[in-house]
Scaffold this motif. Structure first.
Motif, PDB file in Angstrom:
ATOM      1  N   LEU A   9     107.500 139.256  70.985  1.00 25.05           N
ATOM      2  CA  LEU A   9     108.791 139.863  71.516  1.00 25.05           C
ATOM      3  C   LEU A   9     108.775 139.391  73.246  1.00 25.05           C
ATOM      4  N   ARG A  36     120.355 138.186  68.729  1.00 23.54           N
ATOM      5  CA  ARG A  36     120.163 139.550  68.260  1.00 23.54           C
ATOM      6  C   ARG A  36     118.929 139.953  68.910  1.00 23.54           C
ATOM      7  N   THR A  38     115.845 143.272  69.585  1.00 22.00           N
ATOM      8  CA  THR A  38     115.216 144.438  68.708  1.00 22.00           C
ATOM      9  C   THR A  38     114.913 145.553  69.796  1.00 22.00           C
ATOM     10  N   LYS A  39     115.368 146.738  69.156  1.00 19.47           N
ATOM     11  CA  LYS A  39     115.328 147.971  70.262  1.00 19.47           C
ATOM     12  C   LYS A  39     113.913 148.504  69.924  1.00 19.47           C
ATOM     13  N   ILE A  45     115.024 146.939  75.006  1.00 16.76           N
ATOM     14  CA  ILE A  45     115.260 145.971  74.216  1.00 16.76           C
ATOM     15  C   ILE A  45     114.408 144.588  74.310  1.00 16.76           C
ATOM     16  N   ARG A  46     114.322 144.038  73.346  1.00 12.72           N
ATOM     17  CA  ARG A  46     113.334 142.786  73.437  1.00 12.72           C
ATOM     18  C   ARG A  46     114.164 141.733  72.440  1.00 12.72           C
ATOM     19  N   SER A  48     113.162 138.443  69.974  1.00 12.82           N
ATOM     20  CA  SER A  48     111.925 137.913  69.276  1.00 12.82           C
ATOM     21  C   SER A  48     111.970 136.407  69.495  1.00 12.82           C
ATOM     22  N   GLU A  51     113.877 134.768  67.067  1.00 11.06           N
ATOM     23  CA  GLU A  51     115.376 134.768  67.262  1.00 11.06           C
ATOM     24  C   GLU A  51     115.711 133.594  68.290  1.00 11.06           C
TER      25      GLU A  51
END
Length: 63
Positions: A9, A36, A38-39, A45-46, A48, A51
Motif C-alpha cells: 500500500l 481505487r 483502500t481506506k 487512504i492508500r 495498492s 491497483e
C-alpha cells in the motif's frame, strides 16, 4: 522499512511518484474513479500496488 521489504500500500504522494505525476493529477485520478483506494481508519487512504499496476496496464498503449 527494511531494504528487501515489499510495500503493498502506498500513500498518495508515493503513488504519484511511482506513476510520475503530480499531486493534483493524482487527486484527479482518485476523484474520477480511475484509481481505487483502500481506506485505513476514518481518514487514511492508500493505493495498492495491484491497483497501480491495473491502472498502468489499462492505460498503456501498444505501438
Amino acid at each position: 522499512m527494511k531494504p528487501n521489504q515489499t510495500r503493498y500500500l502506498h500513500t498518495i504522494k508515493e503513488a504519484a511518484e511511482l506513476l510520475g505525476v503530480g499531486r493534483t493529477t493524482m487527486y484527479d485520478l482518485l476523484n474520477s474513479g480511475l484509481l481505487r483506494v483502500t481506506k485505513i481508519g476514518t481518514r487514511g487512504i492508500r493505493i495498492s500496488d495491484d491497483e497501480l499496476k491495473r491502472y498502468i496496464a489499462e492505460n498503456s498503449e501498444s505501438r
